[in-house]
Design a protein around this motif. Structure first.
Motif, short mmCIF file in Angstrom:
data_model
loop_
_atom_site.label_atom_id
_atom_site.label_comp_id
_atom_site.label_asym_id
_atom_site.label_seq_id
_atom_site.Cartn_x
_atom_site.Cartn_y
_atom_site.Cartn_z
N ALA A 1 22.80 59.35 125.80
CA ALA A 1 23.56 59.86 126.95
C ALA A 1 22.63 60.54 127.96
O ALA A 1 22.78 60.35 129.17
CB ALA A 1 24.65 60.82 126.48
N ASP B 1 20.19 68.91 137.59
CA ASP B 1 21.51 68.31 137.56
C ASP B 1 21.84 67.91 139.00
O ASP B 1 21.47 68.61 139.93
CB ASP B 1 22.53 69.33 137.03
N SER B 2 22.50 66.80 139.18
CA SER B 2 22.76 66.31 140.54
C SER B 2 23.60 67.29 141.36
O SER B 2 23.60 67.22 142.58
CB SER B 2 23.45 64.95 140.50
N SER C 1 20.67 57.96 129.77
CA SER C 1 21.57 57.28 130.70
C SER C 1 21.79 58.13 131.95
O SER C 1 21.80 57.62 133.08
CB SER C 1 22.90 56.99 130.01
N ASP C 2 21.94 59.45 131.75
CA ASP C 2 22.10 60.37 132.88
C ASP C 2 20.87 60.41 133.77
O ASP C 2 20.95 60.71 134.96
CB ASP C 2 22.40 61.79 132.39
N ARG D 1 18.32 69.94 129.36
CA ARG D 1 19.37 69.54 128.42
C ARG D 1 18.93 69.95 127.02
O ARG D 1 17.78 69.80 126.64
CB ARG D 1 19.61 68.03 128.42
N ALA E 1 22.17 58.99 139.73
CA ALA E 1 22.15 59.48 138.35
C ALA E 1 22.63 60.92 138.29
O ALA E 1 22.55 61.67 139.27
CB ALA E 1 20.75 59.37 137.78
N LYS E 2 23.15 61.31 137.13
CA LYS E 2 23.62 62.68 136.93
C LYS E 2 22.48 63.69 136.88
O LYS E 2 22.64 64.84 137.22
CB LYS E 2 24.43 62.78 135.64
N LEU E 3 21.31 63.23 136.41
CA LEU E 3 20.13 64.07 136.39
C LEU E 3 19.12 63.49 137.38
O LEU E 3 18.82 62.30 137.36
CB LEU E 3 19.50 64.11 134.99
#
Length: 158
Positions: free
Chosen positions: A95, A154-155, A98-99, A76, A32-34
């Motif tokens: 979004a 954040d990744s 989803s992240d 965020r 995941a992005k986060l």
């Protein structure tokens, strides 16, 4: 005779190492992005955490059942204005969740909407805007004698 309760304070280096391990573990489990690192935490009244970083964005939520949530910082920020602000925030929140991947169910956004577009002319609401929601960087949740701390990264953060 009076009794004094002893409060044990965790060793900061131990907490730091547990947090780093939780971050490493969370990164290994998801693409995941986060990334969300989670730690068990001492159960304390959640609102006491608000004093730790008084200059940072903070949120506090409590239910009559005893569940409490404190959010500190911003992972965020979602903002929108005008007649489409509800739809825009809905899309932006989709979004964000989803992240977050599978961690989405463990977190929540905090914020709100102005009742009418253009209705934030007063100085106390101008900074908030017509729609503003925050995914906290750090979340502390307590329910009864159970508590947890969640850190959102954040990744690409180290």
């Amino acid at each position: 005779m009076t009794r004094s309760a002893s409060v044990s304070v965790p060793n900061p280096s131990s907490v730091r190492e547990r947090l780093f391990e939780a971050v490493r573990s969370a990164r290994a489990r998801t693409a995941a992005k986060l990334v969300v690192a989670e730690l068990e935490a001492p159960a304390r009244p959640a609102e006491t955490l608000l004093d730790l970083e008084p200059a940072t964005d903070a949120s506090y939520f409590a239910e009559p059942s005893g569940y409490e949530h404190v959010g500190l910082g911003v992972a965020r920020l979602l903002t929108a204005q005008g007649a489409t602000r509800f739809r825009a925030i809905g899309s932006a929140s989709d979004a964000v969740f989803s992240d977050l991947g599978e961690a989405a169910s463990r977190l929540r956004l905090f914020g709100g909407f102005a009742f009418q577009p253009g209705g934030v002319d007063s100085s106390e609401w101008r900074a908030f805007g017509e729609a503003r929601f925050v995914l906290p960087r750090v979340a502390y949740e307590r329910e009864g004698d159970k508590a947890r701390l969640l850190l959102v990264l954040d990744s690409t953060e180290h």
